[in-house]
Every structure is written in structure tokens, then in C-alpha cells.
Enzyme design. Structure first.
Site, PDB file in Angstrom:
ATOM      1  N   TYR A   1     -11.767 -25.809  68.755  1.00 17.29           N
ATOM      2  CA  TYR A   1     -10.932 -26.579  69.678  1.00 17.29           C
ATOM      3  C   TYR A   1     -11.016 -26.031  71.094  1.00 17.29           C
ATOM      4  O   TYR A   1     -11.174 -26.785  72.046  1.00 17.29           O
ATOM      5  CB  TYR A   1      -9.489 -26.554  69.179  1.00 17.29           C
TER       6      TYR A   1
ATOM      7  N   SER B   1     -13.000 -24.163  62.044  1.00 18.25           N
ATOM      8  CA  SER B   1     -11.816 -24.741  62.673  1.00 18.25           C
ATOM      9  C   SER B   1     -12.120 -26.194  63.068  1.00 18.25           C
ATOM     10  O   SER B   1     -12.489 -26.988  62.207  1.00 18.25           O
ATOM     11  CB  SER B   1     -11.387 -23.880  63.855  1.00 18.25           C
ATOM     12  N   GLN B   2     -12.015 -26.555  64.349  1.00 21.76           N
ATOM     13  CA  GLN B   2     -12.397 -27.924  64.708  1.00 21.76           C
ATOM     14  C   GLN B   2     -13.862 -28.188  64.360  1.00 21.76           C
ATOM     15  O   GLN B   2     -14.229 -29.300  63.971  1.00 21.76           O
ATOM     16  CB  GLN B   2     -12.166 -28.167  66.192  1.00 21.76           C
TER      17      GLN B   2
ATOM     18  N   ASP C   1      -4.022 -17.727  57.167  1.00 19.41           N
ATOM     19  CA  ASP C   1      -4.365 -18.475  58.379  1.00 19.41           C
ATOM     20  C   ASP C   1      -3.108 -19.145  58.944  1.00 19.41           C
ATOM     21  O   ASP C   1      -2.542 -20.033  58.311  1.00 19.41           O
ATOM     22  CB  ASP C   1      -5.430 -19.531  58.048  1.00 19.41           C
TER      23      ASP C   1
ATOM     24  N   HIS D   1      -7.113 -12.386  55.356  1.00 21.65           N
ATOM     25  CA  HIS D   1      -7.728 -12.958  56.561  1.00 21.65           C
ATOM     26  C   HIS D   1      -6.940 -14.156  57.061  1.00 21.65           C
ATOM     27  O   HIS D   1      -6.359 -14.906  56.277  1.00 21.65           O
ATOM     28  CB  HIS D   1      -9.178 -13.363  56.298  1.00 21.65           C
TER      29      HIS D   1
END
Lengths: 311, 288
Positions: free
Chosen positions: A88, A171-172, A257, A285
Site C-alpha cells: 500500500y 500485503s496489497q 499481524d 510474526h
């Protein structure tokens, strides 16, 4: 207190009855737009092993989209390709090191990213809620398509073996990997880390971390838009693209996360269409999803699926 | 090697900064504010009169409050500081010149920024960026809601340079980044952003000596002797920071980078809470 069972979190995502029709119409429009790709060598970024090109191509809404395209200087046969989709807030990758390993590589820069932001620049924060009440003009519509068009670009390149295209991101970048592998069946292998934009209407209630916090910010001043947001997101959520994914795919997540809640990864895995799928869960993590160690798994996966000459 | 005119060079940045009237302007950003805190956009003038932007978040309630000053990483986007931090601390997140929201008239290129003007220390873009970092410290010191004895600097070299010039800060949480031992590390990788140094030298091999000289003004080993405050030094690998660790003037907690945003994040939050208020941090739900 015992930790909640992450894999049992219920989802509120609904698949609209006209989801397929909505995307069919968009893709028909996209397919009618010539790429008009321009490829220009960048001598400053090129090295002894790798040539780097700046690419521009046309996409939805008449926007010109940029990307980095890297090729090993030593190439005789058609090459497998790897596409890297950005996070992102991260800058588009310039994937020289993977090109040196025998791949043609592409670092995508969808609209709003630097070099693709002349006509569309909602900013960060901003992209996630740009026109979020309107499924037809939502910011991610063009953003998704810009990512799809990378595959169209690669399919036009004579040095690329069109049967060996892999895509990846975290992610994105993981979300774009899921969407593109659903919308372009020419993708042969995919790797998605800490996937964002999967179970969005669940996710923003599970975290206070940006980017999802943008939706909480937005609803904080316009709470009456709650159902409109849910309606829009039902057309864009990776959950609803997942059943179309037929290529081999690996997904990896961090169980702590706070950015992309791991609870959303389990229903995603259930919905992915192919049986050739694997989820890697990393205890200890967060949003890093253990990429430091897992990158080796990803490289081995693509070497196995796409077989570059130097693997 | 430390340049002979190192102190003079950095005094020049201070002098440039002092010649500018900062004219700070605060404007609330209602969409980012919550019952627990108010978020403002902060604009102020830095070196050469350049207007820079920062997010400035103040907890609700009676101050003064301790501060976490986020110095930016390498990239165009700066995130608003975490929700949990904003509940407890004044948080400021700078967008230095060239980054989004501070990109008029200069929008930085990525890749590109890291070597912009690198042929000479006076023209290197990080000279002015360092000034941007210092200007926010001056703003903080001018604010009644700020507890000036409890400011923690957080980041890479931008935080270290600021700590070396502003000894009144209470703590430094420092993770060596792109200006630590830069050319040696660049020679061992083809990954960006360090590859930017290789690109520059490949295109202009004769400039190596001038690039080395420029970077010597920014080398952390030369700044650490001016850092007296408690410091957490996050080391990428064993031995990575041996010389740097020895160079600090103040106490240093030397810890390994754990390649886990969760484990590194919890440790960072605990250390900062200990240094700023002897309390417990507020952590994201997934970290508890």
C-alpha cells in the site's frame, strides 16, 4: 486468557449476485483498450547483468501507467516472467536481482503510485476510501485493472514465455496477486503474503492499524455510509475473486499481524478455487509474515513452477 | 574518515535553519481525530524556507505529554503514527521535503533521492533533509503541551543525526539504515535502495572519492560521539555495528533485529515506555 481461534472467525463478506457480470463488463471494456506500450531503456539503472526499462502503458479511464521491466542481458530462449506487485505505501520494486537469475521481471506501479500519479493521486491515507461509496468509480477499480494490464504487457513481449508467468506480492501486493490470478488465467503460479483486501468488512473491525484504519476514520465522521461501504467492498473483496484462481498458489501469514488480521486468511484459503494451494502460518510474526525466511520458499516455488534457465 | 570540517558543516545547517522564520501552522484533521486524541496537520518552514508537513497528534487530557518523534524511512509515504501510541503520547511524524505532503515544489524520485546532489556535501539533498528533522524539534520545544524532558526519537539515521544535534531529547531508538557504512554495504547487494549508490558509481566511476567524502559527513560513526542520551541500537546481524556501538557517548542497549514486526515492535514499545514514563505501552490487540 486463551487466544481466540483465528481460523474460526466468521466473515461478513457477501458475494453479490451480479459480481461476475460486474467484472465481465469491466474486463470487456479493458480488453478493448490497446496497451500502446512504450519501453525505454534506463541506462542509469541497468547493470552488467541486467537491462532495466521504464515501461508505460494505457489502462482504464485513459490513464498512462508506469512500471519497471528488467531483463537479463544474456538471453537466447523465451524467459519465464515474475511480476512484483507493491504494498500500500511501498514504492514499486525494481526487481533486478531476480532478472539476474534468469527471469524477465516487472515491478508494477498502479495508478496513484509515483510515476503513475499524474492524473490520479488520492494519496496515503486516501486510496482505500477514494469514492468508496460508489462501486463504479471506486479507486481500486482502476488500480486492480492497472495490475491486470501488466499480464497483457508481458503477453505482448517476444522474449517472454507466455506459459510461464508468475506473480507475487505481500500485503496489497498479495491482494493484487489474488485478483490478477483470478482475472487472467494466463498466470501460472502465484505467491501472496499477508494478503490485504481480503475480508475487508471483517478486517477493519479487527484492527486499528492503517491502512484499514482509514475506513474507521471515514466511518467516524460519516457513520451513515456503513452499508454503502460494505456493498462496494463486496464487489472488490479478494474473497469473492478467490474461487476463480486455478493456478498453483502459496499464501503466507504472520499470526500476530496487526495490519492485515490473520483471521481473514482462513476463509480466503477455503475459497481459493485450485486444490494446489498451501498456507504457511508463522507464529511470532506480524505483518512481515516472516518474509525474511519465507522468501527462499517463494523463490523455490517459482523456480519449480516456472523453471528459469539458471535455477 | 571524519572530515576536518565536520562540525563546521553541521553548524552550517543550524545556521541556515536559524535564518528561517518557521511560521508553524496547525490545522486539525477531524477525520483522523478520535475521542482519545486530536490529530493536526503541521506545516512549518525549514532550510531555504521550504514548507514541510508533519502529522501531530495530541492525547486528550491534561498535559504536558511525553513525545514520540517518528523520523521517516526511505520512501514517498509517511504513515500516521499507530493508534495505540497516539492514545498515550504526543506523536509527530515528519514528511521531509520530497515526500508526499511535503512534495511541493520538490517531489522526490524513488529510486533517485538517495544520490541526489551527492557529488558534494553542500549539494546533497540529505543536508536539507537533516534541517527538516531539526526544525520539528524546535517546534516541539516551543509547545506547552510537550514535556520537553521526555522526547524519544525513533528511526534510522535521520533520528541519529537529530539526536546528535539535540541533546535535550530523552531517548533514541535507532535502527541503522541507508547511511551506515553505505558504499561497503552497497557493494554486497543489487537490491534497492542501496543499489542506487551502485547505479550512481557505475555511471560515474570517477566520482567515487567525492561520493565517499559526501557520505562521511553523514556517517553514523561520526555522529554517535555526540549522542549522550540512552539509546537502543537495533543491529541487523552479529557484529554489524561493532565500531558504531563503541562510538556512542551515552548508554546503549544493543539488540538484534529479529525480522519480526511483532517481536521487534513489542520490544520497541516496551523500551520507549520505560524511557518515557516507566509504564506499560498500549499494544495492538494482535500483539497481546
Amino acid at each position: 486468557m486463551p487466544k481466540p481461534n483465528l481460523s474460526a472467525h466468521p466473515t461478513e463478506v457477501v458475494k453479490p449476485y451480479d459480481f461476475d457480470h460486474f467484472w465481465q463488463e469491466i474486463m470487456a471494456e479493458v480488453d478493448s483498450i490497446p496497451l500502446n506500450a512504450a519501453i525505454e531503456l534506463d541506462p542509469l539503472r541497468s547493470s552488467e547483468e541486467v537491462e532495466v526499462f521504464e515501461v508505460k502503458y494505457d489502462s482504464l479511464d485513459g490513464l498512462r501507467i508506469a512500471g519497471w521491466y528488467c531483463l537479463p542481458r544474456e538471453r537466447t530462449k523465451p524467459l519465464p516472467a515474475r511480476v512484483f506487485y507493491p504494498g500500500y505505501i511501498s514504492e514499486p520494486t525494481l526487481p533486478k536481482s531476480h532478472a539476474a537469475q534468469g527471469y524477465s521481471t516487472f515491478g508494477a506501479a498502479p495508478r496513484g503510485k509515483l510515476r503513475s500519479n499524474a492524473a490520479f493521486n488520492p494519496g496515503y491515507p486516501g486510496l482505500l476510501t477514494h469514492n468508496i461509496n460508489d462501486r463504479d468509480h471506486y479507486g481500486y477499480k482502476g488500480f486492480y485493472i492497472d495490475a491486470v494490464r501488466v499480464i497483457d504487457f508481458l503477453l505482448e513481449q517476444p522474449e517472454v514465455d507466455s506459459d510461464r508467468i508468475g506473480i507475487q506480492g505481500s500485503s496489497q501486493g498479495g491482494a493484487l496477486t489474488l485478483v490478477v490470478s483470478a482475472l487472467r488465467q494466463q498466470v501460472r503460479a502465484a505467491s501472496a503474503g499477508a494478503p490485504y483486501l481480503a475480508g475487508v468488512v471483517d478486517a477493519f473491525k479487527l484492527t486499528r492499524t492503517y491502512p484499514y484504519e482509514e475506513i474507521n476514520d471515514y466511518l467516524g465522521i460519516q457513520p451513515e455510509h456503513s452499508s454503502a461501504i460494505a456493498n462496494t467492498w463486496n464487489y472488490y473483496d479478494c474473497f469473492n475473486f478467490a474461487e476463480r484462481i486455478q493456478c498453483p498458489i502459496i499464501v503466507y501469514i504472520g499470526l500476530q499481524d496487526d495490519v492485515c488480521p490473520p483471521e481473514t486468511a482462513y476463509p480466503l484459503m477455503e475459497k481459493i478455487g485450485t486444490s494446489n494451494k498451501k498456507l504457511y502460518e508463522y507464529e511470532g510474526h506480524g505483518h512481515d509474515a516472516n518474509h525474511h525466511e519465507h522468501d527462499h520458499v517463494v523463490d523455490a516455488f517459482f523456480d519449480d513452477q516456472l523453471k528459469p534457465a539458471r535455477s | 574518515m571524519k572530515p576536518k570540517d565536520f562540525d563546521q558543516f553541521w553548524a552550517g545547517i543550524e545556521s541556515d535553519l536559524n535564518s528561517v522564520v518557521p511560521e508553524p501552522e496547525l490545522k486539525e484533521l477531524p477525520i483522523r481525530s478520535k475521542p482519545q486524541f486530536t490529530v493536526y496537520g503541521l506545516w512549518l518552514s525549514s532550510v531555504k524556507g521550504y514548507r514541510i508537513f508533519a502529522y501531530y497528534s495530541v492525547p486528550k487530557g491534561e498535559g504536558p505529554f511525553p513525545v514520540i518523534y517518528h523520523l521517516p524511512n526511505y520512501g514517498s509515504v509517511v504513515h500516521i503514527p499507530p493508534f495505540e501510541e497516539r492514545c498515550k503520547y504526543i506523536c509527530v511524524a515528519l514528511c521531509h521535503r520530497g515526500q508526499r505532503l511535503s512534495d511541493e515544489p520538490f517531489a522526490a524520485a524513488y529510486p533517485g533521492l538517495l544520490t541526489l546532489g551527492i557529488e558534494a556535501a553542500e549539494s546533497y539533498i540529505y543536508r536539507e533533509i537533516a534541517g527538516d528533522c531539526l526544525s520539528v524539534m524546535e517546534f516541539l520545544k516551543s509547545r506547552e503541551e510537550v514535556d520537553r524532558r521526555r522526547i524519544c526519537l525513533l528511526g534510522g539515521e535521520l533520528a541519529l543525526w537529530t539526536a546528535a544535534r539535540r541533546s535535550e531529547a530523552a531517548a533514541l531508538h535507532y535502527t541503522p539504515a541507508l547511511h551506515y557504512n553505505s558504499l561497503k554495504r552497497a557493494s554486497q547487494t543489487s537490491n534497492y535502495p542501496l543499489e542506487e549508490f551502485n547505479d550512481h558509481l557505475r555511471g560515474s566511476a570517477s566520482s567515487r572519492l567525492s561520493v565517499e567524502k559526501t557520505l562521511s559527513y553523514f556517517e553514523p560513526v561520526h555522529h554517535a560521539p555526540n549522542v549522550q542520551m540512552p539509546t537502543m541500537l537495533v543491529e541487523d546481524s552479529v557484529g554489524f555495528c561493532d565500531a558504531l556501538f563503541e562510538a556512542f557517548a551515552g548508554p546503549v542497549d544493543r539488540v538484534p533485529f529479529q525480522h519480526s514486526s511483532y517481536r521487534d515492535g513489542v520490544r520497541q514499545a516496551n523500551w520507549i515506555a520505560d524511557k518515557l514514563d516507566n509504564g506499560q505501552p498500549i499494544l495492538p490487540a494482535h500483539w497481546c
